[in-house]
Scaffold this motif. Structure first.
Motif, PDB file in Angstrom:
ATOM      1  N   VAL A 289     -36.503  27.013 -32.634  1.00  0.00           N
ATOM      2  CA  VAL A 289     -36.872  25.648 -33.046  1.00  0.00           C
ATOM      3  C   VAL A 289     -35.710  24.997 -33.804  1.00  0.00           C
ATOM      4  O   VAL A 289     -35.338  23.854 -33.542  1.00  0.00           O
ATOM      5  CB  VAL A 289     -38.143  25.653 -33.912  1.00  0.00           C
TER       6      VAL A 289
ATOM      7  N   GLY B 256     -44.118  17.539 -34.047  1.00  0.00           N
ATOM      8  CA  GLY B 256     -44.851  17.756 -32.800  1.00  0.00           C
ATOM      9  C   GLY B 256     -44.417  19.042 -32.126  1.00  0.00           C
ATOM     10  O   GLY B 256     -45.234  19.835 -31.656  1.00  0.00           O
ATOM     11  N   MET B 257     -43.097  19.256 -32.104  1.00  0.00           N
ATOM     12  CA  MET B 257     -42.563  20.471 -31.499  1.00  0.00           C
ATOM     13  C   MET B 257     -43.051  21.699 -32.268  1.00  0.00           C
ATOM     14  O   MET B 257     -43.524  22.666 -31.682  1.00  0.00           O
ATOM     15  CB  MET B 257     -41.035  20.390 -31.505  1.00  0.00           C
TER      16      MET B 257
ATOM     17  N   SER C 117     -46.913  22.310 -32.012  1.00  0.00           N
ATOM     18  CA  SER C 117     -47.379  22.727 -30.685  1.00  0.00           C
ATOM     19  C   SER C 117     -47.396  24.250 -30.549  1.00  0.00           C
ATOM     20  O   SER C 117     -48.040  24.786 -29.649  1.00  0.00           O
ATOM     21  CB  SER C 117     -46.497  22.123 -29.592  1.00  0.00           C
ATOM     22  N   ILE C 118     -46.699  24.926 -31.457  1.00  0.00           N
ATOM     23  CA  ILE C 118     -46.653  26.395 -31.397  1.00  0.00           C
ATOM     24  C   ILE C 118     -48.062  26.995 -31.512  1.00  0.00           C
ATOM     25  O   ILE C 118     -48.357  28.015 -30.893  1.00  0.00           O
ATOM     26  CB  ILE C 118     -45.717  26.950 -32.507  1.00  0.00           C
TER      27      ILE C 118
ATOM     28  N   GLU D 174     -50.587  26.126 -30.077  1.00  0.00           N
ATOM     29  CA  GLU D 174     -51.263  26.079 -28.777  1.00  0.00           C
ATOM     30  C   GLU D 174     -50.983  27.305 -27.904  1.00  0.00           C
ATOM     31  O   GLU D 174     -51.745  27.614 -27.004  1.00  0.00           O
ATOM     32  CB  GLU D 174     -50.852  24.818 -27.991  1.00  0.00           C
ATOM     33  N   TRP D 175     -49.841  27.955 -28.132  1.00  0.00           N
ATOM     34  CA  TRP D 175     -49.492  29.052 -27.226  1.00  0.00           C
ATOM     35  C   TRP D 175     -49.118  30.358 -27.918  1.00  0.00           C
ATOM     36  O   TRP D 175     -49.135  31.410 -27.291  1.00  0.00           O
ATOM     37  CB  TRP D 175     -48.356  28.634 -26.271  1.00  0.00           C
TER      38      TRP D 175
ATOM     39  N   ARG E  31     -41.926  12.759 -36.538  1.00  0.00           N
ATOM     40  CA  ARG E  31     -43.092  13.015 -35.686  1.00  0.00           C
ATOM     41  C   ARG E  31     -42.766  13.945 -34.533  1.00  0.00           C
ATOM     42  O   ARG E  31     -43.553  14.831 -34.194  1.00  0.00           O
ATOM     43  CB  ARG E  31     -43.620  11.692 -35.126  1.00  0.00           C
ATOM     44  N   LEU E  32     -41.610  13.730 -33.907  1.00  0.00           N
ATOM     45  CA  LEU E  32     -41.258  14.553 -32.741  1.00  0.00           C
ATOM     46  C   LEU E  32     -40.964  15.998 -33.149  1.00  0.00           C
ATOM     47  O   LEU E  32     -41.390  16.941 -32.474  1.00  0.00           O
ATOM     48  CB  LEU E  32     -40.072  13.940 -31.995  1.00  0.00           C
ATOM     49  N   VAL E  33     -40.259  16.164 -34.268  1.00  0.00           N
ATOM     50  CA  VAL E  33     -39.944  17.532 -34.712  1.00  0.00           C
ATOM     51  C   VAL E  33     -41.224  18.241 -35.178  1.00  0.00           C
ATOM     52  O   VAL E  33     -41.458  19.406 -34.839  1.00  0.00           O
ATOM     53  CB  VAL E  33     -38.854  17.521 -35.810  1.00  0.00           C
TER      54      VAL E  33
END
Lengths: 183, 183
Positions: free
Chosen positions: A171, A146-147, A150-151, A153-154, A142-144
């Protein structure tokens, strides 16, 4: 038409988009759209299929199939970033799907299937002793993800910023410096 | 009232929420709501303030102010996860703010300020030689924030899952195993 629809879906949200909005954005009549597709749900299905096909195709690539699990995992993580950036609007739409319609529920199911395939690689890498085992597989996944996710978004594909490769390298370095056991 | 409003904002989106929706969800009349607040924008401001105050308060804590930059950074990352989980609906709302109203633009500005403060810690840690310098500070900050912020997408405070502390440990281990130079 598909790329216009995806843009409108991402701006207004899928639920907030009407055939009227799509017709105006594409500059063609609603009846012309209905000539090609059954409705907005078919456009959604085609759009998220493009993102999902791109992601699942990674798992069939040679470096994802052959070699130590840890190396295959690192390859997959890097390629996920590249596909996400190459298919940015399609993956953005996929990540925003919420599950209100059959197509959305199908897309969520396929996403989960992809997550499981990657989690399985992580488990195999842990069994090989190549990645740390002190964090639960599901949480790491989930965390990886998530990272990576999230790309959307920006990241702006305006040519001035970083390339797909540069972001993928960052990454992978960040995720694997953390995941790999210190030797 | 505030917690009801935040729940409705998170479900319907801020733009999609009317005073009518808030009145129905809270089970009180619109005029009663207007007795306490000027309108939905004031509720948004109070809600995102709660999230922002929680985050900025971390930077004033002793372990965020005293010691080597890398250790302060690790402390801040861990506390960000804890605050995010403790104030889950408020931080969720903050992360979804898009910038259509003055309050939303103010919230985005404060978020950026917080990001800069954390990025400055990362820069200081890199200058100390304690974290890797091969990934651009802005990119690392975005990816680590992306990992942390993604927790709002799946964390459910139902008591059966992981505690704030467990998730915070996992994030810190993952982020810093990757960030810290191999010695």
């Amino acid at each position: 038409m598909l790329s216009v629809a995806v843009q409108v879906f991402n701006e207004r949200g899928y639920d907030g988009t009407s055939m009227e909005h799509l017709s105006r954005a594409a500059g063609i009549s609603k009846s012309s759209i209905y000539h090609h597709v059954a409705g907005k749900e078919e456009l959604l299905r085609r759009a998220v299929s493009r993102a999902l096909d791109g992601l699942f195709a990674i798992l069939d690539e040679e470096h994802a199939r052959v070699g130590r699990a840890a190396e295959r995992l690192e390859y997959v993580v890097r390629r996920m970033v590249e596909v996400l950036i190459a298919e940015l609007p399609y993956v953005t739409l996929l990540l925003r799907v919420r599950g209100n319609t059959d197509t959305e529920r199908w897309a969520l199911e396929r996403r989960r299937e992809f997550d499981h395939r990657v989690a399985a690689l992580l488990k195999a890498a842990a069994a090989d002793g190549d990645v740390r085992e002190d964090i639960e597989v599901r949480l790491v996944t989930r965390l990886v993800f998530g990272m990576i996710n999230s790309i959307v978004e920006w990241y702006r594909p305006d040519g001035r910023g970083m390339s797909e490769r540069e972001v993928a390298d960052a990454v992978a370095q960040l995720a694997f410096g953390g995941l790999r056991k210190a030797s």
